[in-house]
Design a protein around this motif. Structure first.
Motif: not given
Length: 227
Positions: A39-41, A47, A153, A156-158
């Motif tokens: 999951e991401t933000r 991802v 993003h 978000d990804l991390t």
């Protein structure tokens, strides 16, 4: 405490985009299928699908940079985002479907790398104005919008990738400059977060706590500045 981000866009914004995209490539290369499902933000966008979203943004950049506009610019790197208020819908189902169509994560990463690097080369060569999303922007302003998209993003990804690199520092500063413009000049006086926290809280990725509300005072209802 971060320094205020003021003034005109710096020269070399295409180089900032190159570094921002490069950090994303560094983040996703070598990830496993399980990593791409993390999951991401971005709610409902793991991802893999989020990388597809970024890939389509780089593809849009290529189209725009190959489509010079004769009309005067009607948006800059700040006002462009006023058309994308917090809560704007994302087509999560579409990007999830596209991500699922890739046989292996490495195939998606390679596609991202090819398109993003082509977009950077086009940005370095482009001049004048371009048209995108129904508006006309100077090339430098347009590229700055791509930097913000990539930087936000990246964060978000991390979310669940603890070993991932941080976003490019200049890309973070440019993103903060955009948020300052959306917030208004009061941001320079009241916001005391470091730059990464500003980006996360200014875009609604992190909730405001009581200390934040005290810091922001009457301006708290301006956040989030974009979704």
């Amino acid at each position: 405490m971060r320094a205020p981000e003021r003034g005109a866009l710096p020269r070399g914004v295409a180089g900032t985009l190159e570094r921002a995209y490069g950090r994303i490539t560094e983040t996703v290369q070598g990830l496993t299928t399980a990593d791409f499902a993390r999951e991401t933000r971005c709610s409902g966008m793991p991802v893999g699908p989020l990388l597809v979203h970024l890939l389509y943004d780089a593809q849009r950049a290529l189209i725009a940079l190959a489509s010079p506009a004769a009309a005067d610019a009607d948006r800059d790197f700040v006002s462009y985002w006023r058309d994308f208020p917090p809560g704007s819908d994302e087509d999560t189902g579409f990007v999830r479907g596209v991500a699922a169509a890739y046989r292996k994560p490495g195939v998606l990463v390679q596609h991202w790398r090819e398109v993003s690097e082509a977009a950077v080369r086009a940005a370095a060569l482009a001049e004048g104005r371009v048209e995108t999303q129904g508006h006309v922007l100077e090339v430098r302003d347009f590229v700055a919008t791509l930097v913000l998209e990539a930087t936000v993003h990246h964060l978000d990804l991390t979310l669940n990738l603890p070993d991932a690199p941080e976003p490019d520092p200049e890309a973070l500063r440019l993103t903060a400059r955009t948020l300052d413009g959306l917030f208004g000049p009061e941001a320079w006086d009241v916001i005391e977060w470091d730059t990464t926290t500003y980006v996360l809280k200014g875009t609604g990725r992190l909730a405001l706590d009581d200390a934040d509300l005290d810091m922001l005072g009457q301006y708290a209802d301006r956040l989030p500045l974009l979704g």
